[in-house]
Design an enzyme around this catalytic site. Sequence first.
Site, PDB file in Angstrom:
ATOM      1  N   LYS A 143      -2.771  -8.104  -8.020  1.00  0.00           N
ATOM      2  CA  LYS A 143      -3.525  -8.066  -6.759  1.00  0.00           C
ATOM      3  C   LYS A 143      -2.961  -6.918  -5.939  1.00  0.00           C
ATOM      4  O   LYS A 143      -1.904  -7.038  -5.320  1.00  0.00           O
ATOM      5  CB  LYS A 143      -3.344  -9.396  -6.017  1.00  0.00           C
ATOM      6  CG  LYS A 143      -4.512  -9.823  -5.162  1.00  0.00           C
ATOM      7  CD  LYS A 143      -4.871  -8.862  -4.047  1.00  0.00           C
ATOM      8  CE  LYS A 143      -3.925  -8.932  -2.893  1.00  0.00           C
ATOM      9  NZ  LYS A 143      -4.176  -7.881  -1.875  1.00  0.00           N
ATOM     10  N   PRO A 144      -3.653  -5.758  -5.961  1.00  0.00           N
ATOM     11  CA  PRO A 144      -3.150  -4.628  -5.168  1.00  0.00           C
ATOM     12  C   PRO A 144      -3.456  -4.836  -3.686  1.00  0.00           C
ATOM     13  O   PRO A 144      -4.228  -5.731  -3.332  1.00  0.00           O
ATOM     14  CB  PRO A 144      -3.951  -3.443  -5.714  1.00  0.00           C
ATOM     15  CG  PRO A 144      -5.206  -4.042  -6.261  1.00  0.00           C
ATOM     16  CD  PRO A 144      -4.898  -5.455  -6.674  1.00  0.00           C
ATOM     17  N   CYS A 172      10.118   1.721   1.654  1.00  0.00           N
ATOM     18  CA  CYS A 172      10.866   0.499   1.978  1.00  0.00           C
ATOM     19  C   CYS A 172      12.344   0.801   2.198  1.00  0.00           C
ATOM     20  O   CYS A 172      12.990   0.172   3.029  1.00  0.00           O
ATOM     21  CB  CYS A 172      10.676  -0.541   0.887  1.00  0.00           C
ATOM     22  SG  CYS A 172      11.124   0.050  -0.751  1.00  0.00           S
ATOM     23  N   GLU A 222      10.472  -8.551  -2.976  1.00  0.00           N
ATOM     24  CA  GLU A 222      10.961  -7.221  -2.580  1.00  0.00           C
ATOM     25  C   GLU A 222      10.343  -6.935  -1.227  1.00  0.00           C
ATOM     26  O   GLU A 222       9.154  -6.605  -1.135  1.00  0.00           O
ATOM     27  CB  GLU A 222      10.533  -6.177  -3.617  1.00  0.00           C
ATOM     28  CG  GLU A 222      11.186  -6.357  -4.972  1.00  0.00           C
ATOM     29  CD  GLU A 222      12.694  -6.316  -4.893  1.00  0.00           C
ATOM     30  OE1 GLU A 222      13.235  -5.520  -4.108  1.00  0.00           O
ATOM     31  OE2 GLU A 222      13.338  -7.115  -5.591  1.00  0.00           O
ATOM     32  N   LEU A 223      11.125  -7.064  -0.172  1.00  0.00           N
ATOM     33  CA  LEU A 223      10.550  -7.089   1.177  1.00  0.00           C
ATOM     34  C   LEU A 223      11.000  -5.886   2.011  1.00  0.00           C
ATOM     35  O   LEU A 223      11.521  -4.911   1.486  1.00  0.00           O
ATOM     36  CB  LEU A 223      10.912  -8.416   1.839  1.00  0.00           C
ATOM     37  CG  LEU A 223      10.590  -9.661   0.986  1.00  0.00           C
ATOM     38  CD1 LEU A 223      10.984 -10.938   1.707  1.00  0.00           C
ATOM     39  CD2 LEU A 223       9.113  -9.713   0.583  1.00  0.00           C
ATOM     40  N   GLY A 272       6.240  -6.563  -0.561  1.00  0.00           N
ATOM     41  CA  GLY A 272       5.480  -6.490   0.689  1.00  0.00           C
ATOM     42  C   GLY A 272       6.355  -6.831   1.879  1.00  0.00           C
ATOM     43  O   GLY A 272       7.580  -6.664   1.835  1.00  0.00           O
ATOM     44  N   SER A 273       5.728  -7.331   2.926  1.00  0.00           N
ATOM     45  CA  SER A 273       6.450  -7.552   4.184  1.00  0.00           C
ATOM     46  C   SER A 273       7.215  -8.873   4.158  1.00  0.00           C
ATOM     47  O   SER A 273       6.929  -9.763   3.360  1.00  0.00           O
ATOM     48  CB  SER A 273       5.449  -7.559   5.337  1.00  0.00           C
ATOM     49  OG  SER A 273       4.589  -8.665   5.190  1.00  0.00           O
ATOM     50  N   TRP A 301       0.796  -1.222   0.000  1.00  0.00           N
ATOM     51  CA  TRP A 301       0.000   0.000   0.000  1.00  0.00           C
ATOM     52  C   TRP A 301       0.831   1.275   0.000  1.00  0.00           C
ATOM     53  O   TRP A 301       0.284   2.365  -0.129  1.00  0.00           O
ATOM     54  CB  TRP A 301      -0.952   0.021   1.220  1.00  0.00           C
ATOM     55  CG  TRP A 301      -0.303  -0.415   2.509  1.00  0.00           C
ATOM     56  CD1 TRP A 301      -0.346  -1.673   3.038  1.00  0.00           C
ATOM     57  CD2 TRP A 301       0.486   0.372   3.424  1.00  0.00           C
ATOM     58  NE1 TRP A 301       0.360  -1.733   4.216  1.00  0.00           N
ATOM     59  CE2 TRP A 301       0.882  -0.482   4.477  1.00  0.00           C
ATOM     60  CE3 TRP A 301       0.896   1.703   3.455  1.00  0.00           C
ATOM     61  CZ2 TRP A 301       1.658  -0.052   5.554  1.00  0.00           C
ATOM     62  CZ3 TRP A 301       1.685   2.137   4.527  1.00  0.00           C
ATOM     63  CH2 TRP A 301       2.042   1.270   5.544  1.00  0.00           C
TER      64      TRP A 301
HETATM   65  P1  NAD Z   1       2.005  -7.193   3.230  1.00  0.00           P
HETATM   66  O1  NAD Z   1       3.026  -8.258   3.126  1.00  0.00           O
HETATM   67  O2  NAD Z   1       1.086  -7.214   4.378  1.00  0.00           O
HETATM   68  O3  NAD Z   1       1.074  -7.180   1.928  1.00  0.00           O
HETATM   69  C1  NAD Z   1       1.611  -7.085   0.629  1.00  0.00           C
HETATM   70  C2  NAD Z   1       0.606  -7.674  -0.352  1.00  0.00           C
HETATM   71  O4  NAD Z   1       0.489  -9.068  -0.109  1.00  0.00           O
HETATM   72  C3  NAD Z   1      -0.808  -7.102  -0.201  1.00  0.00           C
HETATM   73  O5  NAD Z   1      -1.379  -6.964  -1.467  1.00  0.00           O
HETATM   74  C4  NAD Z   1      -1.519  -8.186   0.603  1.00  0.00           C
HETATM   75  O6  NAD Z   1      -2.916  -8.213   0.432  1.00  0.00           O
HETATM   76  C5  NAD Z   1      -0.885  -9.429   0.025  1.00  0.00           C
HETATM   77  N1  NAD Z   1      -0.962 -10.619   0.873  1.00  0.00           N
HETATM   78  C6  NAD Z   1      -1.186 -10.695   2.206  1.00  0.00           C
HETATM   79  N2  NAD Z   1      -1.168 -11.999   2.597  1.00  0.00           N
HETATM   80  C7  NAD Z   1      -0.911 -12.740   1.496  1.00  0.00           C
HETATM   81  C8  NAD Z   1      -0.737 -14.135   1.258  1.00  0.00           C
HETATM   82  N3  NAD Z   1      -0.822 -15.036   2.238  1.00  0.00           N
HETATM   83  N4  NAD Z   1      -0.455 -14.537   0.004  1.00  0.00           N
HETATM   84  C9  NAD Z   1      -0.331 -13.645  -1.012  1.00  0.00           C
HETATM   85  N5  NAD Z   1      -0.495 -12.310  -0.844  1.00  0.00           N
HETATM   86  C10 NAD Z   1      -0.776 -11.865   0.396  1.00  0.00           C
HETATM   87  O7  NAD Z   1       2.811  -5.823   3.132  1.00  0.00           O
HETATM   88  P2  NAD Z   1       2.217  -4.345   3.243  1.00  0.00           P
HETATM   89  O8  NAD Z   1       1.931  -4.065   4.676  1.00  0.00           O
HETATM   90  O9  NAD Z   1       1.144  -4.175   2.236  1.00  0.00           O
HETATM   91  O10 NAD Z   1       3.455  -3.481   2.743  1.00  0.00           O
HETATM   92  C11 NAD Z   1       4.451  -2.957   3.563  1.00  0.00           C
HETATM   93  C12 NAD Z   1       5.714  -3.761   3.430  1.00  0.00           C
HETATM   94  O11 NAD Z   1       6.155  -3.762   2.071  1.00  0.00           O
HETATM   95  C13 NAD Z   1       6.845  -3.173   4.215  1.00  0.00           C
HETATM   96  O12 NAD Z   1       7.523  -4.205   4.885  1.00  0.00           O
HETATM   97  C14 NAD Z   1       7.732  -2.549   3.166  1.00  0.00           C
HETATM   98  O13 NAD Z   1       9.082  -2.426   3.526  1.00  0.00           O
HETATM   99  C15 NAD Z   1       7.550  -3.505   2.048  1.00  0.00           C
HETATM  100  N6  NAD Z   1       7.943  -2.901   0.764  1.00  0.00           N
HETATM  101  C16 NAD Z   1       9.070  -3.359   0.136  1.00  0.00           C
HETATM  102  C17 NAD Z   1       9.495  -2.757  -1.041  1.00  0.00           C
HETATM  103  C18 NAD Z   1      10.730  -3.239  -1.758  1.00  0.00           C
HETATM  104  O14 NAD Z   1      10.900  -2.880  -2.917  1.00  0.00           O
HETATM  105  N7  NAD Z   1      11.599  -4.022  -1.139  1.00  0.00           N
HETATM  106  C19 NAD Z   1       8.766  -1.709  -1.579  1.00  0.00           C
HETATM  107  C20 NAD Z   1       7.629  -1.265  -0.901  1.00  0.00           C
HETATM  108  C21 NAD Z   1       7.232  -1.881   0.264  1.00  0.00           C
END
Ligand code: NAD
Length: 511
Positions: free
Chosen positions: A173-174, A280, A246-247, A224-225, A149
């Site tokens: 899937k956003p 991130c 990319e975490l 994501g995370s 997000w």
């Molecule tokens: P998140 O991991 O909670 O969610 C990311 C995406 O994954 C969302 O679309 C979510 O709905 C989906 N998701 C959740 N559970 C899932 C599952 N079991 N299977 C598949 N998809 C699933 O992360 P967030 O809170 O949306 O984003 C913040 C994190 O993203 C932070 O840790 C940040 O550092 C990281 N991030 C990393 C980069 C990078 O380039 N390394 C860039 C931006 C953000």
Amino acid sequence: MAIIEEIESTGSRRRLRALSPSTLEPIGEFDCATAEDVKLAVERARKAQSDWARRSFDERAAVLYRLLDQFVSCQDEIIDAVVQETGKARAEAISMEIYAPCDALTYYAKNAKKILKPQKRRIHGMLGLMKKLRVIYEPLGVVGLITPWNGPVALAVVPMAQALMAGNAIVHKPSEVTPFSALLVKQFTEAADFPPDLYQVVQGDGHTGAALVEAGVDKISFTGSVNTGRLVAEACGRQLIPCTMELGGKDAMIVCADADLDRAAEGAVLGSCMNTGHYCCGTERVYAVGEIYDAFVDKVVERTRALRQSDTGETDVGAVFWDRQLEIIESHVNDAKAKGATIHLGGQRNPKLKGLYFEPTVVTGLTHDMDLMTKETFGPIVSIMRVQDEAEAIRLANDSEYGLNGNVWTGDSEKAQRIAEKIETGGVCINDMAITYGIHEAPFGGVKASGVGKVNSATGLKGYCHEKPIASDRRGKGKIQGGYPYTKKSEEGLQKLIRFWWGTPLGRFFS
Ligand code: NAD
């Protein structure tokens, strides 16, 4: 107050309602795609992809340039959608969600043809006398794109530009926290006359994301995370499909005694507070050496105090995008306070604003026993630690499970390079906050828990392809070398050849 809430649904799908984090007013509702919906989307994408893969790079580029035109001419729509659902500062909506996608669309539309053109490669050694090699780049098929997000448009469009130019279709899937910016991107692709089903959006939360991973895609591009990334990577591993992860990060900033302190203070504040700290590669830990520590902290406090936070009009630091992130930020700051850290400024929700606003904060007196220095906080916090010297700064910078980016600040360019090499991280910036994601010549990706694989640049673009070697004979006539029947004579001949080739300088010369 939950920004995203499940509400009663009259249909067969789960329904979510979203509130704006800055006003806490409802901004819309949406249905979550089911596993069946996602599977059908992937099937449609596969059909669209087979036609797309046959198009030339110039034809694909023309489609991307039409999307670029949408971004350039509809800037206000993007700003409004992003600001409403994230609460980020308008300037950040422009720089992250318009400038960055425009740059990526142009770069990959223009350069993919050169990067992915079939290559003839010279074969070394004896085999090179007989064989020639051509390497081609074939699309993988359907890419499942899962995004977070914090950069809802940029983190979708930057990988999209690469996956599409490589000849793939996308099912995206956003994040459930930012569904409406993704819908806007989808509308733009329609206005740009994208082939039907080439780029599809499936809305929903983790259930929909997990369904996409299992829906028969050919690659997962996940941002994501760390926790979710592990689950997704495990599922990809089980299915033997490639993925990039990319975490999260906990980027360190090292400030040497010979740094330009005004610039470094500016970099610390911007690096920590930009995008409300939801970046991130945001600066999460600052290590300043003893000689300049006090002067540096004073300058950081002065600059942070000048930041404006407002839910109307001009603002520097916007809302926290999600109530769950606000809880994490508060818990890390409270943990630091309880363990004796000093809060110079902020340290709390903004009592003057109704929405999810956390005051820009400066904290010192920190140790690595505090969450603020070890876990990803993702908030507008400048966390500064005093270190004895550069060696201690490097040791502490590397004392982290994360390794996404980092930055070093010094007037000595050779020393800057030396320190940059010693930081265990995916990339480093010198005398600037982390900007490598925006440099498309730079491969981007974390080490340690911050990720697996690279995105962006030629490396990232090739990651959306199957790199296929095709070997052929130079002459292609007569008996196959080393073929049947194996005889005593052929064994002795091969041994003699090995002695002749590698027992003399010849083999090394031709390798
Ligand atoms: P998140 O991991 O909670 O969610 C990311 C995406 O994954 C969302 O679309 C979510 O709905 C989906 N998701 C959740 N559970 C899932 C599952 N079991 N299977 C598949 N998809 C699933 O992360 P967030 O809170 O949306 O984003 C913040 C994190 O993203 C932070 O840790 C940040 O550092 C990281 N991030 C990393 C980069 C990078 O380039 N390394 C860039 C931006 C953000």
